[in-house]
Design a protein around this motif. Structure first.
Motif, PDB file in Angstrom:
ATOM      1  N   SER A   1       0.804  -1.228   0.000  1.00 50.84           N
ATOM      2  CA  SER A   1       0.000   0.000   0.000  1.00 50.84           C
ATOM      3  C   SER A   1       0.837   1.278   0.000  1.00 50.84           C
ATOM      4  O   SER A   1       0.365   2.326  -0.433  1.00 50.84           O
ATOM      5  N   SER A   2       2.073   1.199   0.464  1.00 42.36           N
ATOM      6  CA  SER A   2       2.915   2.400   0.494  1.00 42.36           C
ATOM      7  C   SER A   2       3.595   2.655  -0.848  1.00 42.36           C
ATOM      8  O   SER A   2       4.133   3.738  -1.073  1.00 42.36           O
TER       9      SER A   2
ATOM     10  N   THR B   1      -4.237   2.770  -0.014  1.00 46.77           N
ATOM     11  CA  THR B   1      -3.053   3.548   0.330  1.00 46.77           C
ATOM     12  C   THR B   1      -3.245   4.214   1.686  1.00 46.77           C
ATOM     13  O   THR B   1      -4.362   4.389   2.167  1.00 46.77           O
ATOM     14  N   ARG B   2      -2.155   4.578   2.287  1.00 47.01           N
ATOM     15  CA  ARG B   2      -2.220   5.246   3.592  1.00 47.01           C
ATOM     16  C   ARG B   2      -3.004   6.550   3.490  1.00 47.01           C
ATOM     17  O   ARG B   2      -3.760   6.891   4.389  1.00 47.01           O
TER      18      ARG B   2
END
Length: 84
Positions: A40-41, A70-71
Motif C-alpha cells: 500500500s505504500s 493507500t495510507r
C-alpha cells in the motif's frame, strides 16, 4: 494443504508464479490482506485503476479480491467518518 497465488491487479495483472502452500482459504485471505498492506505504500503503476490482490486457488478458482488501500486513502476515509 493447497497452493495459492496472489496476483496483483491494477488495470493489468501481475501474476504470482510462485504462490504459497496454505492450509485453507481463510489463511490465504489473511495472507492477501498482509500483502495488500505491505504494498500500500508503493505508488500504483496505473492510477486509473484500483489495485487488488487476487487470491487464486491452485484449481484456478478466484477465492477473493482484497483492495490495496493507500495510507492517504485510509486517512481520508477516517476523516470522512468523523465528519458524518
Amino acid at each position: 494443504m493447497a497452493h495459492y497465488y496472489f496476483d496483483l491487479k491494477n488495470g493489468m495483472t501481475e501474476r504470482d508464479h510462485a504462490g504459497r502452500d496454505l492450509d485453507n482459504d481463510a489463511q490465504a485471505i489473511a495472507e492477501a490482506y498482509a500483502i495488500a498492506d505491505e504494498i500500500s505504500s508503493r505508488p500504483p503503476a496505473n492510477r486509473e485503476h484500483a489495485r487488488h490482490v487476487c487470491v487464486v486457488h491452485e484449481n484456478g478458482h478466484e477465492v477473493m479480491r482484497v483492495p490495496v488501500i493507500t495510507r492517504m486513502q485510509r486517512v481520508s476515509a477516517a476523516g470522512a467518518k468523523k465528519i458524518s
